[in-house]
Design a protein around this motif. Structure first.
Motif, mmCIF file in Angstrom:
data_model
loop_
_atom_site.group_PDB
_atom_site.id
_atom_site.type_symbol
_atom_site.label_atom_id
_atom_site.label_comp_id
_atom_site.label_asym_id
_atom_site.label_seq_id
_atom_site.Cartn_x
_atom_site.Cartn_y
_atom_site.Cartn_z
ATOM 1 N N THR A 160 2.781 -3.056 11.262
ATOM 2 C CA THR A 160 1.618 -3.638 10.566
ATOM 3 C C THR A 160 1.677 -3.453 9.055
ATOM 4 O O THR A 160 1.035 -4.199 8.328
ATOM 5 C CB THR A 160 0.302 -3.039 11.097
ATOM 6 N N VAL A 161 2.390 -2.432 8.581
ATOM 7 C CA VAL A 161 2.537 -2.244 7.130
ATOM 8 C C VAL A 161 3.990 -2.574 6.770
ATOM 9 O O VAL A 161 4.916 -1.925 7.259
ATOM 10 C CB VAL A 161 2.185 -0.808 6.706
ATOM 11 N N PHE B 56 5.272 -4.877 16.404
ATOM 12 C CA PHE B 56 3.926 -4.472 15.976
ATOM 13 C C PHE B 56 3.932 -3.587 14.734
ATOM 14 O O PHE B 56 3.066 -2.739 14.566
ATOM 15 C CB PHE B 56 3.146 -3.817 17.138
ATOM 16 N N ASN C 83 8.259 1.352 14.170
ATOM 17 C CA ASN C 83 8.033 -0.031 14.575
ATOM 18 C C ASN C 83 8.724 -0.924 13.551
ATOM 19 O O ASN C 83 8.299 -0.986 12.392
ATOM 20 C CB ASN C 83 6.527 -0.328 14.637
ATOM 21 N N HIS D 84 6.965 7.252 11.949
ATOM 22 C CA HIS D 84 5.826 8.063 12.400
ATOM 23 C C HIS D 84 6.353 9.391 12.955
ATOM 24 O O HIS D 84 7.309 9.397 13.746
ATOM 25 C CB HIS D 84 5.074 7.370 13.547
ATOM 26 N N VAL E 4 0.831 -1.216 0.000
ATOM 27 C CA VAL E 4 0.000 0.000 0.000
ATOM 28 C C VAL E 4 0.863 1.262 0.000
ATOM 29 O O VAL E 4 0.495 2.259 -0.657
ATOM 30 C CB VAL E 4 -1.018 -0.016 1.169
ATOM 31 N N HIS F 245 8.502 2.787 7.647
ATOM 32 C CA HIS F 245 7.882 4.115 7.792
ATOM 33 C C HIS F 245 8.200 4.674 9.164
ATOM 34 O O HIS F 245 8.151 3.959 10.164
ATOM 35 C CB HIS F 245 6.365 4.051 7.568
ATOM 36 N N LEU G 63 -0.154 11.975 5.483
ATOM 37 C CA LEU G 63 -0.919 11.848 6.729
ATOM 38 C C LEU G 63 -1.336 10.405 6.953
ATOM 39 O O LEU G 63 -1.731 9.699 6.010
ATOM 40 C CB LEU G 63 -2.156 12.750 6.696
ATOM 41 N N ASP G 64 -1.251 9.975 8.210
ATOM 42 C CA ASP G 64 -1.696 8.629 8.580
ATOM 43 C C ASP G 64 -3.226 8.557 8.478
ATOM 44 O O ASP G 64 -3.928 9.495 8.862
ATOM 45 C CB ASP G 64 -1.238 8.327 10.020
ATOM 46 N N ILE G 65 -3.708 7.433 7.972
ATOM 47 C CA ILE G 65 -5.156 7.284 7.762
ATOM 48 C C ILE G 65 -5.911 7.150 9.091
ATOM 49 O O ILE G 65 -7.101 7.463 9.163
ATOM 50 C CB ILE G 65 -5.418 6.074 6.826
HETATM 51 P P1 5GP Z 1 2.779 0.494 12.041
HETATM 52 O O1 5GP Z 1 1.904 -0.137 13.081
HETATM 53 O O2 5GP Z 1 3.122 -0.459 10.920
HETATM 54 O O3 5GP Z 1 3.979 1.170 12.622
HETATM 55 O O4 5GP Z 1 1.931 1.668 11.442
HETATM 56 C C1 5GP Z 1 1.248 1.598 10.240
HETATM 57 C C2 5GP Z 1 0.484 2.899 10.111
HETATM 58 O O5 5GP Z 1 0.052 3.002 8.781
HETATM 59 C C3 5GP Z 1 -0.756 2.958 11.000
HETATM 60 O O6 5GP Z 1 -0.677 4.113 11.841
HETATM 61 C C4 5GP Z 1 -1.909 3.038 10.013
HETATM 62 O O7 5GP Z 1 -2.957 3.871 10.436
HETATM 63 C C5 5GP Z 1 -1.231 3.563 8.757
HETATM 64 N N1 5GP Z 1 -1.852 3.118 7.514
HETATM 65 C C6 5GP Z 1 -2.190 1.844 7.187
HETATM 66 N N2 5GP Z 1 -2.719 1.804 5.943
HETATM 67 C C7 5GP Z 1 -2.690 3.083 5.477
HETATM 68 C C8 5GP Z 1 -3.113 3.676 4.243
HETATM 69 O O8 5GP Z 1 -3.618 3.019 3.321
HETATM 70 N N3 5GP Z 1 -2.936 5.010 4.129
HETATM 71 C C9 5GP Z 1 -2.393 5.773 5.119
HETATM 72 N N4 5GP Z 1 -2.283 7.077 4.894
HETATM 73 N N5 5GP Z 1 -1.988 5.247 6.298
HETATM 74 C C10 5GP Z 1 -2.142 3.919 6.470
#
Ligand code: 5GP
Ligand code: ZN
Length: 114
Positions: free
Chosen positions: A95-96, A93, A87, A102, A5, A100, A29-31
């Motif tokens: 998730t993507v 944790f 992360n 934050h 994504v 990235h 921006l985070d979704i």
């Molecule tokens: P992680 O837990 O992997 O550190 O954070 C993944 C972040 O990606 C989460 O804060 C989540 O809200 C954000 N996120 C997941 N899918 C998307 C998306 O399709 N678009 C955007 N803008 N943020 C996303």
């Protein structure tokens, strides 16, 4: 079609509100923001985890995070501080599966902490 994504956002194939972009990375921006202005800084080149990321590129990503953490203080967000968080790996944790950083603007009086 790329099934990552964040690669799709980088390529403009998936929607996102981009706040900064250059040849190497972009920030959007985070979704599901934890706080107003919560952003993610991602290298344009796909890397699943830090293990896959060139150290120089990692430093460049952090440099952008550093600048954005200062910018949110001066912007209309009027942040008093920021959390920079990465992360790395599912054990942490993540998730993507695209590296990235934050950048989470913070205000005095915010009720949550990491
Ligand atoms: P992680 O837990 O992997 O550190 O954070 C993944 C972040 O990606 C989460 O804060 C989540 O809200 C954000 N996120 C997941 N899918 C998307 C998306 O399709 N678009 C955007 N803008 N943020 C996303
Ligand atoms: Zn990717």
């Amino acid at each position: 079609m790329n099934d990552c994504v964040f690669c799709r956002i980088v390529a403009g194939e998936a929607p996102a509100t981009k706040v900064y972009e250059d040849d190497i990375l972009c920030a959007f921006l985070d979704i599901r923001p934890i706080a107003r202005g919560h952003m993610l800084v991602v290298p344009k080149q796909h890397a699943t985890e830090l293990e896959d990321l060139d150290a120089e590129l990692g430093a460049y990503v952090f440099r952008a995070g550093h600048r954005l953490a200062l910018a949110v203080r001066r912007s209309t967000l009027a942040a008093d501080g920021a959390n920079l968080l990465l992360n790395d790996g599912t054990a942490a944790f993540q998730t993507v599966p695209h590296v990235h950083l934050h950048v989470i603007p913070r205000k005095h009086g915010d009720k949550f902490r990491f």
